[in-house]
Every structure is written in C-alpha cells, then in structure tokens.
Design an enzyme around this catalytic site. Sequence first.
Site, PDB file in Angstrom:
ATOM      1  CD  GLU A   1      -5.663  -1.004  10.154  1.00  0.00           C
ATOM      2  OE1 GLU A   1      -5.202  -1.390  11.249  1.00  0.00           O
ATOM      3  OE2 GLU A   1      -5.148  -1.300   9.067  1.00  0.00           O
TER       4      GLU A   1
ATOM      5  CG  ASP B   1       0.586  -4.636   4.024  1.00  0.00           C
ATOM      6  OD1 ASP B   1      -0.599  -4.237   3.970  1.00  0.00           O
ATOM      7  OD2 ASP B   1       1.507  -3.920   4.469  1.00  0.00           O
TER       8      ASP B   1
ATOM      9  CD  GLU C   1      -2.203   0.149   7.096  1.00  0.00           C
ATOM     10  OE1 GLU C   1      -2.684   1.039   7.790  1.00  0.00           O
ATOM     11  OE2 GLU C   1      -1.515  -0.760   7.567  1.00  0.00           O
ATOM     12  CD  GLU C   2       0.421  -3.238   9.287  1.00  0.00           C
ATOM     13  OE1 GLU C   2       0.923  -2.252   9.862  1.00  0.00           O
ATOM     14  OE2 GLU C   2      -0.555  -3.851   9.735  1.00  0.00           O
TER      15      GLU C   2
ATOM     16  CG  HIS D   1      -3.670  -3.410   5.699  1.00  0.00           C
ATOM     17  ND1 HIS D   1      -2.934  -4.464   6.202  1.00  0.00           N
ATOM     18  CD2 HIS D   1      -4.045  -2.687   6.776  1.00  0.00           C
ATOM     19  CE1 HIS D   1      -2.876  -4.366   7.516  1.00  0.00           C
ATOM     20  NE2 HIS D   1      -3.559  -3.304   7.899  1.00  0.00           N
TER      21      HIS D   1
ATOM     22  CG  ASP E   1      -3.105  -4.613  11.644  1.00  0.00           C
ATOM     23  OD1 ASP E   1      -3.795  -4.179  10.712  1.00  0.00           O
ATOM     24  OD2 ASP E   1      -2.067  -4.074  12.012  1.00  0.00           O
TER      25      ASP E   1
HETATM   26 ZN    ZN Z   1      -3.483  -2.566   9.865  1.00  0.00          ZN
END
Ligand code: ZN
Length: 400
Positions: free
Chosen positions: A176, A86, A148-149, A84, A116
């Site tokens: 991740e 974001d 995603e977050e 991801h 992350d």
């Molecule tokens: Zn993540």
Amino acid sequence: MPQPSSADQAYPASSVDWISKLISFDTTSRLSNLDLIDFIRAYLEQQGLQCVLTHDRSGKKANLFATIPSATGATTGGIVLSGHTDVVPVDGQAWTTDPFVASIRDGRLYGRGACDMKGFVGVTLQLVPMMIGARLAHPVHLAYSYDEEVGCVGAPGMIEDLVKRGVNPSACVVGEPTSMRTIVAHKGINAYRCRVHGHAAHSSLTNRGLNAIEYAARIICMIRDIADSHKADGPFDEAFDVPYTTVQASMIRGGIALNTVPDLCEFEFEYRNLPDTSSEEILRRIQAYIDQDVVPRMKSENAAGRVEIEQLAKSPGLDVAEKEAITQLVRALTNDYEVRKVAYGTEAGLFQKAGVPAVICGPGNIEQAHRPDEYVALDQIAQCEKFLTALIRGQTPNGV
Ligand SMILES: [Zn+2]
C-alpha cells in the site's frame, strides 16, 4: 490466420509500462477484475509459473497467487508480496485526463490506481524475470487480491487457501502507498448495514404507521455517542494520526414520499478500532441498545418493528512486532526507524492473524489515493524497484 499464442503476446517492458497497462483495466471494486487477472496469469504462465486463483461466489472476481520457487525448487516458506487489484470509483470526480489511460506529466504517472495500488503490483510484475533468475534461497510469492477497497473482502479466501495448501510463508510485505516508508500497524475495519423495518401509512395517519427513519436516527445518534466517548476517553495510541477508535454512519436511504410514513430505513456504519482493542465491543454496545431500547419502543407502537444488522466487512488491525525479522529487514532497506501507524486498513492484518508477520511499504503517497488525478511519482516507482530488488537479493545465499 492463426491466433497469436500467449507466448507471442507482448508484455510490458518496464515498471511504468506495467503500471500503465494495469491502469487500463477498469477494476473499480463493483466490477469484475478477471480481465486483469487473466492478463497477469498469462504473463506468469509464460514465465513458467503456476497461478492459483481463488474466486468470489459470483465467479466474476478472483485473487491470484503465484510462487517463484527457490533455487532448490522449494515452494513453502519465503516472503509474500501482496497487493490488491481493485480501485475506488471515479464517479463524480473531475479528472484532467481519462482515469483509465495512464499519462505521464511532470515526473508523475497519473491514473486511477497509480498509487493505490497498481504502482506496487506493476513493479512486482516487472521484477518477475529477475526473481526467476536470482537463485532464491527461499521462494517469493505474489498475492494479488480483489475487493480490498470495500473492506479486504477478497484476501481472506486467498489466505485460507494458503493455509490449506501449507504454503506457510514466513513474512509478508503489503505494498500500500506509504511513500516507501515502513508502517508497522493499522486499525481494524468493521463495516455493517443496519435495516430498520417500520410500517407504512399515510402521513396523516402516523398513529397507524411506524416511522423507520425516526428509529434509524436514534440508532445513528447512539453511534455518534460511542464515537464521542472514544474521542474523549480513549483508549489512545498516539502513534496513530487519529489516536483513538473512530465510529461513524456513512450512508443512509429511507422513505418513498413526503406523504408516506417510511416503512424502511437502511444505513451503513463503520468503525476502525485500534489494533489492541476489541472489535466486537462496539457492535455489542450498538446491538444492546437496539435490543433493549429501540426495538421494545418500536414494538410498543407497532408489531412490525424490527432491526437487522448485517456485517459487510471485517478486517483485523495490524500491530507487527519490532523484533520480527521482516520488520527489521524492511526498516534496514528503507532506512526508516520511526514507528508509524496508520488509519487505513490493509490485508496485512489478515496475514498477521494467519501467523504471517506483515509490514506495509509501497510507492506513492496515501494522500493521493482515492482522489481525482491520482498519481504516483516516478521516483517512488524507482525507489520501490530498488527496495524490492534488495529484498529479493537479500533472499539469495550471497546477496547476489
Ligand atoms: Zn489500497
């Protein structure tokens, strides 16, 4: 002066440079990610790849999907490398240095998203020229999602598009942060907003109003009761660090003044279900309590009483089989045969639901995620490069 064309643009030269560049785009989930996506797109197009963007409704956010075709030009099947774009907010966090300017200290690369998960995304981008030159037996796909977050909100649109276009990948690795270990399962995530509507009145005239906060409190206590029953009675899966389904209310707003009966109280709640338990069951219990107990009591006080529940995010759990080729391959490459299951959600569950077996493996420690002074260790980046290189070379006929 002629504008520099994208062919003249200088792109990062190493994984660390890539990750640092990605960190420089503030892609906090509430903001647009298009500047970052445009940068990646220009780079991939310069490499001769086509990008497919899928946007959100506002047009301010996009997923990017690109395929490095096999040596024979095939673009279907193959492995997806997914991450991801974001990051979580830095609001209220005490950072030693600017979170959007990467800095290297003591063998660590610091910055929001370092772990992350711009770390993984940066490594995949660095490896694109190698992938293009590798004469792949099967294609490799890059999948970069938005939001995603906030509960894997972006990835479903991208996965729908893959299904529609018949890309039909045979496996997926979601990068991740796992400290480059193999994760085969995670919980589902379900997030909701609850709006409790009462009726405003002067605080001295409570009999003419309907107190939305008080009824919201009842629902919240009932949600806590559900959480307690899962903790006490299961079901349990001891391979998870928290071995049962968790439930909690996490945000609340209500009331305008001490001397006014509040006519609105809003709160958000979420639950993370074990992958083999029903994600609908908890919502059903909450809804039944609201319909059968809360709303009738509200209406007996004042006809204005009502409760709405809105779904904010819903992302299925992951539980990939050991016998899947991707599980065995990632286990062999990481030399990690322990069964590990985690509480955080990822798009891996969405890929699995779409028929694409997915495993989670990426650089950095999840404990570093979401924190001030987030970092990824440089040796984790090196391990990730080695892992992905082996994974991609494993896709070539002679492993070369
Ligand atoms: Zn993540």
